[in-house]
Design an enzyme around this catalytic site. Structure first.
Site, PDB file in Angstrom:
ATOM      1  N   ASP A  35       0.864  -1.180   0.000  1.00 15.72           N
ATOM      2  CA  ASP A  35       0.000   0.000   0.000  1.00 15.72           C
ATOM      3  C   ASP A  35       0.902   1.233   0.000  1.00 15.72           C
ATOM      4  OD1 ASP A  35      -1.689  -2.181   0.707  1.00 15.72           O
ATOM      5  OD2 ASP A  35      -3.080  -0.822   1.718  1.00 15.72           O
ATOM      6  N   LYS A  80      -6.772   3.446  -3.395  1.00 18.73           N
ATOM      7  CA  LYS A  80      -7.179   3.438  -1.992  1.00 18.73           C
ATOM      8  C   LYS A  80      -7.405   4.868  -1.521  1.00 18.73           C
ATOM      9  CE  LYS A  80      -5.115   2.173   2.501  1.00 18.73           C
ATOM     10  NZ  LYS A  80      -3.982   1.474   3.144  1.00 18.73           N
ATOM     11  N   LYS A 121     -10.065   0.288  -2.536  1.00 20.83           N
ATOM     12  CA  LYS A 121      -9.925   0.061  -1.097  1.00 20.83           C
ATOM     13  C   LYS A 121     -10.317   1.320  -0.339  1.00 20.83           C
ATOM     14  CE  LYS A 121      -6.727  -1.233   2.610  1.00 20.83           C
ATOM     15  NZ  LYS A 121      -5.373  -1.719   2.968  1.00 20.83           N
TER      16      LYS A 121
END
EC number: 4.1.2.4
Length: 208
Positions: A79, A142, A172
């Protein structure tokens, strides 16, 4: 679809061990930790780690090296935080190059999730940054780190991202999702993965 997450700067090795134990008990998909906590033994869970976290103001080559190290130490998912300032300024080529550097550093196998820090961006910047991340080879876009003073995930940001990428990559939602209703709202808006630090509270409050 839950990444059970612990990114507090004061987290200890025992805290991470407790996180893994709880994640197994809850039956979530993954645990997400700081890169300094690797390697870990998640026992069948997916291992995710953050890169360029939380500011995104690391040089792209540093992000790439950090990502490569996390993969070498067992991370299956990364991430990464973009240079949020580049997105604010409308320099989406810089966003693309940043993500591409990390993708090239780790190859095609690790799942790459790109954190846009949507609460700090305009709608246009959210859309264009999501498209830039997709072009650079991201597997997910995300919403948030959960550390930015502007806030965390919103259903509006999730919907904008989902509309932009059109199901070609994942979405996400992460940052400030503390209730079952908030989680359900994010899913309804288009989230395909959730980053939660309070996974037990959310799951236990879901209707049967």
């Amino acid at each position: 679809m839950i990444d059970h997450t612990l990114l507090a700067p004061e987290a200890t090795a025992q805290d991470v061990a407790d996180l893994i134990g709880e994640a197994r008990d809850l039956g979530v998909l993954a645990v997400c930790v700081s890169p300094s906590m690797l390697p870990i033994r998640p026992g069948g869970l997916v291992t995710a780690a953050v890169v360029g976290f939380p500011s995104g103001k690391h040089h792209s080559l540093v992000k790439g090296a950090e990502a490569r190290l996390t993969v070498d130490q067992g991370a299956q998912e990364i991430d990464m935080v973009i240079d949020v300032g580049a997105a604010v300024a409308g320099d989406y080529n810089a966003v693309l190059a940043d993500v591409l550097t990390v993708r090239e550093a780790v190859g095609t196998d690790p799942v790459l999730k790109v954190i846009l820090e949507t609460a700090a961006l305009s709608d246009e910047a959210i859309v264009q940054s999501a498209l830039a991340a997709e072009r650079a080879g991201a597997d997910f876009v995300k919403t948030s780190t959960g550390f930015h003073p502007a806030g965390g995930a919103s259903t509006r940001a999730v919907a904008l991202m989902a509309d932009a990428v059109g199901g070609r990559i994942g979405i996400k939602a992460s940052g400030g999702i503390r209730t079952a209703q908030a989680a359900l709202d994010m899913i309804a808006a288009g989230a395909t993965r959730l980053g939660l630090s309070r996974s037990r509270e959310v799951l236990e409050a879901l209707p049967e």
